[in-house]
Design a protein around this motif. Structure first.
Motif, PDB file in Angstrom:
ATOM      1  N   ASP A   1       0.866  -1.183   0.000  1.00 30.23           N
ATOM      2  CA  ASP A   1       0.000   0.000   0.000  1.00 30.23           C
ATOM      3  C   ASP A   1       0.898   1.226   0.000  1.00 30.23           C
ATOM      4  N   GLU A   2       1.164   1.745  -1.178  1.00 32.23           N
ATOM      5  CA  GLU A   2       2.104   2.863  -1.307  1.00 32.23           C
ATOM      6  C   GLU A   2       1.585   4.126  -0.630  1.00 32.23           C
ATOM      7  N   THR A   3       0.249   4.295  -0.621  1.00 29.59           N
ATOM      8  CA  THR A   3      -0.315   5.527  -0.046  1.00 29.59           C
ATOM      9  C   THR A   3      -0.098   5.598   1.462  1.00 29.59           C
ATOM     10  N   LYS A   4      -0.133   4.435   2.121  1.00 29.05           N
ATOM     11  CA  LYS A   4       0.043   4.410   3.576  1.00 29.05           C
ATOM     12  C   LYS A   4       1.416   3.885   3.983  1.00 29.05           C
ATOM     13  N   ASP A   5       2.265   3.636   2.968  1.00 27.24           N
ATOM     14  CA  ASP A   5       3.615   3.172   3.233  1.00 27.24           C
ATOM     15  C   ASP A   5       3.602   1.895   4.084  1.00 27.24           C
TER      16      ASP A   5
END
Length: 436
Positions: free
Chosen positions: A80-84
């Protein structure tokens, strides 16, 4: 012979008329009284079986209910790149009435195995092929409701029943290898030691019994003075617990009572787990208080286990919990973890929750403020009263497979010959110790 009857019934139940496909769902939303030999065998059996299996990168969750419905889900984890971080998802794959009465037990064969077993108040154990999503047949050896099911290995299934017996089945031809009799009344719970050589059971007769699975004999028994509802071995096999109402008795492998934990609420399920970060063991306790409490098991056995975290989110009692180590997708972050342990809970609120045990820090110990952990994924069955849950392996990651060439996942038959050794090849009724 009971074996012949059981096999014939199982084959009849798996005839072409009875065999059915799993229908897909729309994609929407004390001191032990025993012989010296029995104690010696228990001590000799404390080494867990070796486990060099490849961790799965996905998983399947299967849950049973009072309404006779069996639910199945594909579980996945992705970056999940948005939430790292990581994103966990549950996708429904089937729901259907699997029995004619409420489902009380469900178990999946470990280490990439394909079998699913469900047990019901209808006294039948049904066997399913998870890969083909197909019913294989019904085992009708018991004469009482099925209370628990466990696969000690990919090639064996152990069952417990209200008829007072435990049965060990061979998971290839489904022959009964052992019938373990000794309890006077319902068997509430059983647990196989990590070595797969011995098992414990508790029942309505207020006794704790130890079984030698290799010889098919009862090796020890003791009066608990209360009805044991759940029994579980620790992950190391060096201790075990017996739960009754809101208490948990902690025993050493020598059967010495070490502690009695009094939980603030009526307990329904317990399970040991390793930590993801740090060393030591955890005891997971699901109860009437709508939470899954996490007890830290101190390295010093003289110290009392204490609650260090709570997994929240349910609006009714937590009925069942299961765990599974899984591989994580590769990340570009430095020191990114390669694996984690997921927890899956089933509640009377009709919801199935998935939690990530990596959210418990290594320094979360006794004396710390109790950490609140929320689910990373959930599914709402809209009011179904869930009773039991299990997690099965999904597929392995390519980089995980290449790192360990010792075994190919799904090569079921090539390993069963080794697993069968010592378990016996025909039905044997266990001798039991009446001294307890």
């Amino acid at each position: 012979m009971a074996t012949v009857t059981s096999i014939k019934r199982a084959r009849l139940a798996s005839s072409s008329k009875e065999k059915k496909k799993i229908q897909p769902v729309a994609q929407n939303d004390h001191h032990l009284v025993s012989s010296t030999k029995g104690k010696q065998r228990a001590k000799q059996s404390t080494k867990p079986a070796s486990d060099d299996t490849i961790l799965p990168a996905s998983f399947k969750v299967i849950a049973g209910s009072y309404e006779k419905l069996l639910y199945g889900f594909d579980g996945s984890v992705s970056l999940d790149e948005t939430k790292d971080g990581y994103k966990f998802e549950l996708q429904p794959i089937f729901v259907f009435p699997a029995h004619v009465s409420c489902i009380k037990a469900v178990a999946a064969s470990p280490n990439g195995g394909k079998w699913l077993a469900t047990g019901s108040a209808d006294e039948v154990i049904k066997v399913w092929d998870l890969r083909r999503k197909k019913e294989i047949g019904g085992l009708m050896h018991h004469e009482g409701s099925i209370t628990q099911l466990q696969f000690p290995s990919r090639s064996h299934l152990l069952s417990a029943s209200e008829d007072g017996s435990l049965c060990l089945f061979h998971a290839r031809d489904w022959v009964v290898l052992r019938t373990l009799k000794g309890h006077k009344g319902r068997v509430n719970s059983m647990a196989v030691h990590p070595s797969n050589k011995v098992a414990l059971s508790v029942g309505k007769d207020n006794t704790l019994r130890m079984w030698d699975l290799m010889r098919g004999k009862g090796s020890a028994s003791t009066k608990l003075g209360k009805e044991g509802e759940v029994v579980r071995w620790s992950t190391t096999g060096l201790s075990f617990v017996v739960q009754s109402k809101n208490t948990i008795d902690v025993f050493t492998v020598d059967m010495v009572l070490r502690h009695t934990i009094t939980h603030p609420s009526r307990i329904h399920t317990i399970r040991f787990s390793k930590r993801v970060y740090g060393s030591g063991e955890l005891l997971l306790v699901g109860a009437e208080d709508k939470k899954l409490s996490i007890y830290d098991i101190p390295d010093d056995p003289e110290k009392m286990p204490t609650v260090i975290a709570e997994m929240t989110g349910h609006s009714n009692r937590v009925k069942a919990v299961e765990i599974l180590p899984i591989a994580l997708p590769r990340s570009t972050k430095a020191n990114a973890p390669l694996s984690t342990i997921i927890l899956c809970t089933a509640s009377s609120d009709g919801k199935i929750h998935v939690y990530d045990l990596a959210l418990l820090p290594a320094d979360q110990k006794a004396g710390s403020e109790v950490l609140q952990i929320s689910p990373v994924a959930e599914y709402d069955t809209k009011g179904t009263r869930l009773t039991c849950v299990t997690i099965a392996d999904g597929e392995a990651l390519e980089h995980a497979s290449s790192a360990n060439g010792k075994r190919k996942r799904g090569d079921e038959d090539s390993e069963q010959e080794d697993e069968d050794e010592g378990w016996g090849t025909h039905e044997q009724e266990a001798e039991h110790d009446e001294s307890g």
